[in-house]
Scaffold this motif. Structure first.
Motif, PDB file in Angstrom:
ATOM      1  N   ILE A  43       0.830  -1.204   0.000  1.00 21.56           N
ATOM      2  CA  ILE A  43       0.000   0.000   0.000  1.00 21.56           C
ATOM      3  C   ILE A  43       0.865   1.254   0.000  1.00 21.56           C
ATOM      4  N   VAL A  44       1.908   1.259   0.813  1.00 27.60           N
ATOM      5  CA  VAL A  44       2.820   2.411   0.858  1.00 27.60           C
ATOM      6  C   VAL A  44       3.501   2.605  -0.493  1.00 27.60           C
ATOM      7  N   ASP A  45       3.904   1.514  -1.136  1.00 28.49           N
ATOM      8  CA  ASP A  45       4.551   1.616  -2.450  1.00 28.49           C
ATOM      9  C   ASP A  45       3.597   2.224  -3.481  1.00 28.49           C
ATOM     10  N   LEU A  46       2.323   1.859  -3.416  1.00 30.69           N
ATOM     11  CA  LEU A  46       1.341   2.404  -4.354  1.00 30.69           C
ATOM     12  C   LEU A  46       1.178   3.918  -4.198  1.00 30.69           C
ATOM     13  N   ALA A  77      -8.635   7.296 -12.629  1.00 28.53           N
ATOM     14  CA  ALA A  77      -8.837   5.857 -12.451  1.00 28.53           C
ATOM     15  C   ALA A  77      -7.911   5.070 -13.370  1.00 28.53           C
ATOM     16  N   GLU A  78      -7.701   5.570 -14.584  1.00 26.80           N
ATOM     17  CA  GLU A  78      -6.772   4.917 -15.501  1.00 26.80           C
ATOM     18  C   GLU A  78      -5.342   5.030 -15.006  1.00 26.80           C
ATOM     19  N   VAL A  79      -5.012   6.158 -14.369  1.00 24.60           N
ATOM     20  CA  VAL A  79      -3.674   6.319 -13.797  1.00 24.60           C
ATOM     21  C   VAL A  79      -3.464   5.315 -12.663  1.00 24.60           C
ATOM     22  N   VAL A  80      -4.495   5.107 -11.841  1.00 27.84           N
ATOM     23  CA  VAL A  80      -4.385   4.125 -10.757  1.00 27.84           C
ATOM     24  C   VAL A  80      -4.154   2.730 -11.329  1.00 27.84           C
ATOM     25  N   THR A  81      -4.827   2.399 -12.420  1.00 29.10           N
ATOM     26  CA  THR A  81      -4.609   1.104 -13.074  1.00 29.10           C
ATOM     27  C   THR A  81      -3.158   0.967 -13.528  1.00 29.10           C
ATOM     28  N   ASP A  82      -2.576   2.037 -14.064  1.00 30.85           N
ATOM     29  CA  ASP A  82      -1.164   2.017 -14.464  1.00 30.85           C
ATOM     30  C   ASP A  82      -0.257   1.795 -13.257  1.00 30.85           C
ATOM     31  N   LEU A  83      -0.583   2.454 -12.135  1.00 29.85           N
ATOM     32  CA  LEU A  83       0.227   2.292 -10.926  1.00 29.85           C
ATOM     33  C   LEU A  83       0.200   0.845 -10.444  1.00 29.85           C
ATOM     34  N   LEU A  84      -0.955   0.204 -10.529  1.00 33.32           N
ATOM     35  CA  LEU A  84      -1.062  -1.193 -10.111  1.00 33.32           C
ATOM     36  C   LEU A  84      -0.191  -2.094 -10.982  1.00 33.32           C
ATOM     37  N   ARG A  85      -0.033  -1.736 -12.251  1.00 31.14           N
ATOM     38  CA  ARG A  85       0.828  -2.521 -13.124  1.00 31.14           C
ATOM     39  C   ARG A  85       2.309  -2.287 -12.806  1.00 31.14           C
ATOM     40  N   GLN A  86       2.639  -1.090 -12.348  1.00 31.23           N
ATOM     41  CA  GLN A  86       4.038  -0.739 -12.135  1.00 31.23           C
ATOM     42  C   GLN A  86       4.600  -1.223 -10.800  1.00 31.23           C
ATOM     43  N   GLN A  97      -5.972  -4.410  -4.711  1.00 33.39           N
ATOM     44  CA  GLN A  97      -6.124  -4.063  -6.121  1.00 33.39           C
ATOM     45  C   GLN A  97      -7.578  -3.756  -6.482  1.00 33.39           C
ATOM     46  N   VAL A  98      -8.517  -4.504  -5.898  1.00 28.11           N
ATOM     47  CA  VAL A  98      -9.932  -4.267  -6.186  1.00 28.11           C
ATOM     48  C   VAL A  98     -10.361  -2.880  -5.710  1.00 28.11           C
ATOM     49  N   LEU A  99      -9.823  -2.434  -4.583  1.00 29.40           N
ATOM     50  CA  LEU A  99     -10.279  -1.194  -3.966  1.00 29.40           C
ATOM     51  C   LEU A  99      -9.405   0.012  -4.285  1.00 29.40           C
ATOM     52  N   ALA A 100      -8.269  -0.194  -4.942  1.00 28.46           N
ATOM     53  CA  ALA A 100      -7.364   0.917  -5.219  1.00 28.46           C
ATOM     54  C   ALA A 100      -8.049   2.013  -6.023  1.00 28.46           C
ATOM     55  N   GLY A 101      -8.825   1.648  -7.041  1.00 25.17           N
ATOM     56  CA  GLY A 101      -9.518   2.637  -7.854  1.00 25.17           C
ATOM     57  C   GLY A 101     -10.540   3.440  -7.070  1.00 25.17           C
ATOM     58  N   PRO A 102     -11.530   2.789  -6.427  1.00 23.31           N
ATOM     59  CA  PRO A 102     -12.529   3.541  -5.656  1.00 23.31           C
ATOM     60  C   PRO A 102     -11.946   4.376  -4.524  1.00 23.31           C
ATOM     61  N   VAL A 103     -10.845   3.904  -3.902  1.00 24.86           N
ATOM     62  CA  VAL A 103     -10.293   4.607  -2.745  1.00 24.86           C
ATOM     63  C   VAL A 103      -9.331   5.727  -3.149  1.00 24.86           C
ATOM     64  N   LEU A 104      -8.568   5.548  -4.211  1.00 23.86           N
ATOM     65  CA  LEU A 104      -7.511   6.507  -4.550  1.00 23.86           C
ATOM     66  C   LEU A 104      -7.895   7.516  -5.634  1.00 23.86           C
TER      67      LEU A 104
END
Length: 352
Positions: free
Chosen positions: A263-266, A335-344, A310-317
């Motif tokens: 979570i901190v890394d994200l 939301a698309e940026v958060v998806t990119d962060l999850l990939r990185q 990962q499921v909640l990263a979009g709604p929360v961030l």
């Protein structure tokens, strides 16, 4: 002037008094870790709540599940979408499903901060000022079209949402637990809306969108809502004390050091990417952890795994982030940026 109404089926003490620990309330004291009995309680209450809500909200099981997740995590929910898709109905359905005090605030341009928090009125007979609590003094507060009120009125919610208390004329009053604000807002490009300040958005644990229903769900909606509203027949399936117990049990769900580091890394990556000019705050990281614990408990687990995050990263961030000019020009959403962060960000092993 904006209106406030009380929809509660019970009348309980508003919890007025001197300063106490935020979020304090009644409820059983759970063990240091979430046990089988606690998971059973969480699952039972969740099934009853989601069953009641899906009887009114057609074809939106994921939206209902996220709403219950935020409730169990002790957070607040922002529902953003175009008019007419059921934002207020979702909030009223959750409120009607819980036997607790409920207030609804219709935010309008002339709504005053004192309408929300309360005001001190001079009693001529007693020759002293008396505090009249505002609509915020309830277990479930439904804020309808929150971004139609001025920023000054919106800011009246800041202290209550974060610290579970209200300060008026130098006196602090504690809000009774559980306490959840469910606010709806229209997209900011619509007429008569004010953008929510960054500090206000950051206090909402999650933001969701209803979206248009599928044709089959819309056909069912016409059948069930065409002649009468299922909301009228909805009765409470749980109460405030039980929700307090569930919130406490959820807070004991185990999150390993690897999950917390994930979570901190994200959130750290969100602060360094060129796609954003404002990344996630430490409060965002805390909310993501709490929401992940609630989601894990709903799945029947006593520990968090990366999938929960990962499921909640979009709604929360996503609603807390501010895109850079390049991202806006490219018409990309946060939301698309958060998806990119999850990939990185590398995913840790699911070990407990």
């Amino acid at each position: 002037m904006g209106t406030t109404t009380e929809d509660s089926v019970t009348t309980t003490d508003t919890g007025l008094g001197t300063t106490a620990s935020p979020g304090s309330g009644t409820g059983s004291t759970a063990s240091p870790t979430t046990g089988a009995a606690d998971l059973g309680l969480i699952h039972d209450v969740a099934e009853r709540l989601m069953g009641a809500m899906t009887s009114v909200i057609e074809g939106k099981p994921d939206v209902v599940r996220t709403t219950v997740t935020v409730l169990f995590a002790g957070g607040h929910l922002l529902i953003e979408d175009v008019p007419g898709v059921g934002k207020t109905m979702l909030a009223k359905t959750l409120a009607r499903s819980i036997d607790a005090t409920v207030r609804r605030i219709q935010f309008t341009p002339d709504l005053l901060p004192s309408d929300v928090t309360g005001v001190s009125i001079f009693n001529q007979d007693a020759r002293r000022f008396e505090f009249r609590p505002g609509a915020i003094f309830a277990n479930v507060v439904v804020g309808d079209e929150i971004n139609r009120a001025s920023p000054k009125t919106q800011s009246a919610l800041l202290e209550s949402m974060e610290e579970r208390q209200v300060t008026v004329d130098g006196t602090t009053y504690t809000l009774q637990a559980p306490f959840i604000v469910m606010a709806t807002q229209n997209p900011i490009e619509m007429e008569g809306t004010y953008p929510l300040p960054e500090a206000q958005r950051d206090r909402f644990m999650a933001r969701i969108s209803m979206g248009y229903p599928a044709p089959s769900a819309e056909l069912d909606l016409l059948e069930t809502h065409g002649s009468s509203s299922p909301l009228d027949a909805l009765t409470p399936v749980t109460d405030a004390e039980t929700i307090n117990r569930v919130v406490h049990a959820v807070s004991q769900v185990h999150a390993s050091p690897a999950i917390r580091q994930y979570i901190v890394d994200l959130v750290t990556r969100s602060r360094s990417t060129t796609a954003l000019r404002l990344g996630a705050s430490p409060r965002a990281a805390l909310h993501l952890l709490r929401a992940s614990r609630a989601f894990a408990a709903l799945e029947g687990r006593d520990h968090v795994i990366p999938d929960d995050v990962q499921v909640l990263a979009g709604p929360v961030l996503a609603h807390r982030l501010m895109p850079s000019s390049e991202t806006q020009l490219a018409r990309r959403t946060t939301a698309e940026v958060v998806t990119d962060l999850l990939r990185q960000v590398p995913v840790p092993p699911a070990a407990r």
